[in-house]
Design an enzyme around this catalytic site. Sequence first.
Site, PDB file in Angstrom:
ATOM      1  N   HIS A   1     -37.491 -71.083  21.143  1.00  0.00           N
ATOM      2  CA  HIS A   1     -38.916 -71.144  20.792  1.00  0.00           C
ATOM      3  C   HIS A   1     -39.635 -69.861  21.234  1.00  0.00           C
ATOM      4  CE1 HIS A   1     -42.807 -73.372  20.247  1.00  0.00           C
ATOM      5  NE2 HIS A   1     -43.198 -72.519  21.177  1.00  0.00           N
ATOM      6  N   GLU A   2     -39.488 -69.533  22.519  1.00  0.00           N
ATOM      7  CA  GLU A   2     -40.177 -68.334  23.030  1.00  0.00           C
ATOM      8  C   GLU A   2     -39.625 -67.073  22.375  1.00  0.00           C
ATOM      9  OE1 GLU A   2     -42.835 -68.813  24.564  1.00  0.00           O
ATOM     10  OE2 GLU A   2     -42.555 -70.892  25.176  1.00  0.00           O
TER      11      GLU A   2
ATOM     12  N   GLU B   1     -46.988 -69.827  15.941  1.00  0.00           N
ATOM     13  CA  GLU B   1     -46.210 -71.042  16.197  1.00  0.00           C
ATOM     14  C   GLU B   1     -45.183 -71.274  15.083  1.00  0.00           C
ATOM     15  OE1 GLU B   1     -46.718 -72.275  19.089  1.00  0.00           O
ATOM     16  OE2 GLU B   1     -45.686 -74.216  19.040  1.00  0.00           O
TER      17      GLU B   1
END
Lengths: 497, 497
Positions: B260-261, B290
Site C-alpha cells: 500500500h505505502e 489512494e
Amino acid sequence: METTYEKLVQECKRLDRLGSIGGFLAWDERVFMPPQSGDLRGEQNAALAELVHRETVRPEIGKWIDELEGQWEALSRPQQAVVRDARRDYDKRTRLPAAFVARKTKARTASYQAWVRARREDDFPVFLPYLEEQLELAKEEAGYLDASDPYDYWVDDFDPGMNAGIIEPIFRELQPRLKEIVETILADPDQPDKTALRGFDVGAQERFLKEVVRDLGFDFERGRIDSTVHPFCGGHGRDIRMTTRYDPDNPLDSLSSAMHEAGHAMYEQGLPDAFAGTALGSAVGMAVHESQSRLWENQVGRSREFWSYYEPKYRAAFPEPLRSFSSEELFRAINQVALTPIRVDADEVTYNLHILLRFELEKALFDGSLKPAELPEAWNAASARIIGYTPKNNAEGCLQDLHWCEGLFGYFPSYCLGNLLAAQLWYRILEDLPGLPEQIAAADFQPLLQWLRTHVHQRGRLTYTNDFAREVTGAELSPAALVRYLRERYLSLYSPS
Amino acid sequence: METTYEKLVQECKRLDRLGSIGGFLAWDERVFMPPQSGDLRGEQNAALAELVHRETVRPEIGKWIDELEGQWEALSRPQQAVVRDARRDYDKRTRLPAAFVARKTKARTASYQAWVRARREDDFPVFLPYLEEQLELAKEEAGYLDASDPYDYWVDDFDPGMNAGIIEPIFRELQPRLKEIVETILADPDQPDKTALRGFDVGAQERFLKEVVRDLGFDFERGRIDSTVHPFCGGHGRDIRMTTRYDPDNPLDSLSSAMHEAGHAMYEQGLPDAFAGTALGSAVGMAVHESQSRLWENQVGRSREFWSYYEPKYRAAFPEPLRSFSSEELFRAINQVALTPIRVDADEVTYNLHILLRFELEKALFDGSLKPAELPEAWNAASARIIGYTPKNNAEGCLQDLHWCEGLFGYFPSYCLGNLLAAQLWYRILEDLPGLPEQIAAADFQPLLQWLRTHVHQRGRLTYTNDFAREVTGAELSPAALVRYLRERYLSLYSPS
C-alpha cells in the site's frame, strides 16, 4: 516589558532552533539518506541556509547589540559574554559579502572532489591549485573581518581568544617531552598487539558500547547512537545524534570512538538550553569540546579502574576471541602505542605529534615561508623529524586529511589543546574528587559527570579557552599535565629492557 | 530573459524544497527521534513553519499570478493548470489571518490530547467541546475562502474539484451493492481464518516485503523503509521515507501495508520533479493517491497471479508457520472478509462501508442536522444500518479515528473514491495491457508501472479528480468498476452453501 537583553537572548534561541535543523539534515545525510537523494538534499540545504542566513543578519539584531554595548558597565559578567559573542557572530555574518560566500561554497565542492581524486591516485598536482585557492579564500575572509593576522583569525574561529603566539611556545615545549615518552615506550622489546583481537561479533559490540555510554551518563532519552563510516556527534544538545563504526577485527575502535563521541555528546547535553544560541549556551570552542571527548575516551576509558570493572563484562560478551588474552595483555593492547603515518589511527601519545606537524606547516603556508607546491616534500621531512616516520606516498602524507581541502585551517591545534586541557581537568578533578578512581572502578560515573556539568557544561562560553583553563583547571594552558598523565599511564606499562 | 511563468515555476520549486524539510522532521519524529526530544522538535517546527509561510505569501508571487491570469488565453493547458493551482494555494495562504492560524494550531493540540483521553476512558463528553470547536474552526476557515458550502470546501481541499453533490449519488448507489456482496461472502459457512497464521519471524518478514516492493518498482536508491507503529509514506518524491510495522502473528498486515505505502511512494517517485511544487509536479489529490496505493495492495497484491509467483517464496521464508496451510487456504486468508468495528482493520470490501458511514455523519454535522452531542448515538445506529455491526463502546465507535479531532473533515470520502478509481484504472489498464495477469504471475511489474508512470504519475495535477477519471480511465467516477472487481474476486472464492 522585555528588555533588549531578553530580546537578544530570545532571538538567539530562535536562531539556534532554526540553525539546528540543518544539523539534522546533515546527520540524516550521513546516516540514513538513500544513496541517490543527495541532489535533493543539496537543494534543501541551500534553500534553508539562505533563509536562515537572512534571519541572522537582520539589522534589528545589530541595533540591539549596539545598544547593549553602550551600557557595557551596567551588564553582569554573563550578560557581557552574551553581548560579546553576539557581536562576534553578527560581524562574521554581516561582513562577508554574499558573492564571496557563494564563491567559497562553490570552491569548496570543487576542492573536495579534487582532493578525493588526488588522494586516490596519489597525484598531488591535481589538488595543488585547489589548495592554493583555499588558502587565498581563507586569507580573503580574514581580511573582511579586519584580522591582524589571517592564520590567527582562523585559530580564533575555532577557539575564541586563541592565537599562534600562545600555541607556539606550548607546542615547542611539548614536542621533546612527547618524543622522549614515545622513545621509552618503543624501546620495550615486549610490545602489545591489538591486531590479535579478532572476530568480535558486531551486534555484541553494539550492545556492549551502548551499555558503557549509558553507564557514563549519556542520556538516551535525548539522544541516539547509529552506525556510520566516520563517527561523529551531531544534532543538538536536546536531541544528540552520535555515531560509531564496527569492525569485528578492531573491537577497541568502536568502543573508544563511542566513548569519545559520548564525551562530546554529554557536553552538548549539559549546556544550558535556556541560553541556547548565546555564549552561555554554547561550547567554549573546539579545544574544550575535545577535552570532554578525550577525558572520557582516555583518562577514563584507558584506565586500570575502568577495565577492572568492564573486563569481566567484556569477556562475558566475547568469550571466544578473548580466551587467549590475559588481563595484562588486554590492558596493554588497549594502551598500545605505535608509529603510524595516519593521524586518525594514532594512539593518544603519538597523536599529538601529528598535530605539531600540521601546526608547523599551516603557519608556514600562511606566512608564505612554505609554498603550497612544496607541501609534499615539507610534510615528509617534518613527519620524519617530528613523528619519526616518513610517509611512503602523499595519501599517507599531506593528502590524508580532509581539513585543508575544505578550508579548515587553524583547526588542527584544537585537538592537541584538547588533550592538554583534558589532562589539566583530570588532575583538577582528582583534587575535588579524591575517590574518583574507586568510583570509576565501580562504574559510578555520576560524581565525575556532575563535576563536569557544574564546572564545565553549565558554564557555557562564559570565558574563552585561556581564561577557561585558568579559572576551571586552576592553571595556564601548558604541557605539564599531559606529560605527567602520559608518563604515569605509559611508563608503568612499558620499560626498556 | 526569464518569463513570469518560468519565475513562478522556479519559485514553486524552491518552496517545494523548503516545505519538504518539515516533512523530513516529521518522518524523523515518528521513526528515530529520541523519546524526550519532542519539545525541541516542536520549537524547530514552529520556527521553520513561520519562516516558510512568510516565503509563500510574498506579494511578488501574487503579482506574478495576477499577471499570468491576465494572459490566460495565451497560456497552454499545462501552464493554465500551474497558474490555477498557484492561485488556489496562494489564496489559501494569504486569506487566513495569522491569529486564526495560531488559534487553530493551538486548538488542535488541545483537541488531540482530549481525544486521546476520551478514547482511553471511553468518555465522549470529554471530547465533545473540542469536537464542537473543531467544527466551528472548520466552518470559519471555509468562510475566509468565501466557500459557498463549508463541507464542500473541505472535500475540495483534499480532492480538488470534488464536492458532496458529486459523491452523494455515487455512494448511494454503491451501498446496497456492497452490502449484497458482503452478505453473499458471509453466508459461506466455510470462512477462512487468517488468525491461524502465527509465528512469522519479523526479520524474515522484513526481507520478504523489501524484496516484493523492490520487484514492484520502488526505487531504494531514492527511498527507504523503516518500522513504525502506524505505517505512513513521507519524505519527498526524490527521497521517499515509507514505514511499515511487523507482527509475528499478523504477517499479512506488514506485507499488504508495505505494498500500500509503496503504491503511494511510487506515485511520488514518478511525479515530474522539474515541476515540483506546482500542479504539474503534484498528486491530483487524496483520492488518486489512494487509487495508487490500493491498486498495488489489492488489485495486484490479492490476486491469484501475484500469489502464484510469491507463494513458493513465502513458503521458503516461513516453512514452519505455513506447513498446515494449503495454497487455497492461504489465498482465502489473504482475501478474508469480516465485519469489524474498526476501519483500519477492515478488509477491502467492508472498508468502503466504514467510509459511507463517516460521509453521512460528516455531512450531517456540517448542515446542522446532527449535533456533535448526538454523535455517539447516531454513529452506533448508522454503523448497525450500514456496516451491520453495533459498536460496544465509543472507542470502537465514534472515537476510533484521529481525523475529526484534528479538524480533518471531508477527508474520509477520498479513501472510498480511491478504491473506485483503482478499480476503474485496473480495467482501463487491462485494455491496454491484456498480458498483465501473466506479467504479474511472472513478477514482471514494469509494464504496469510504466503505464502508471505515463498516464498517471507524469501527468501530475493537470486536471482535478473528476476530469482525471474521465480522461485517464475513460469513464465518469462511478461504483461500476469497483463492484465488478469485488464480485469477480470474491464471488469465486465464497459461495453460500
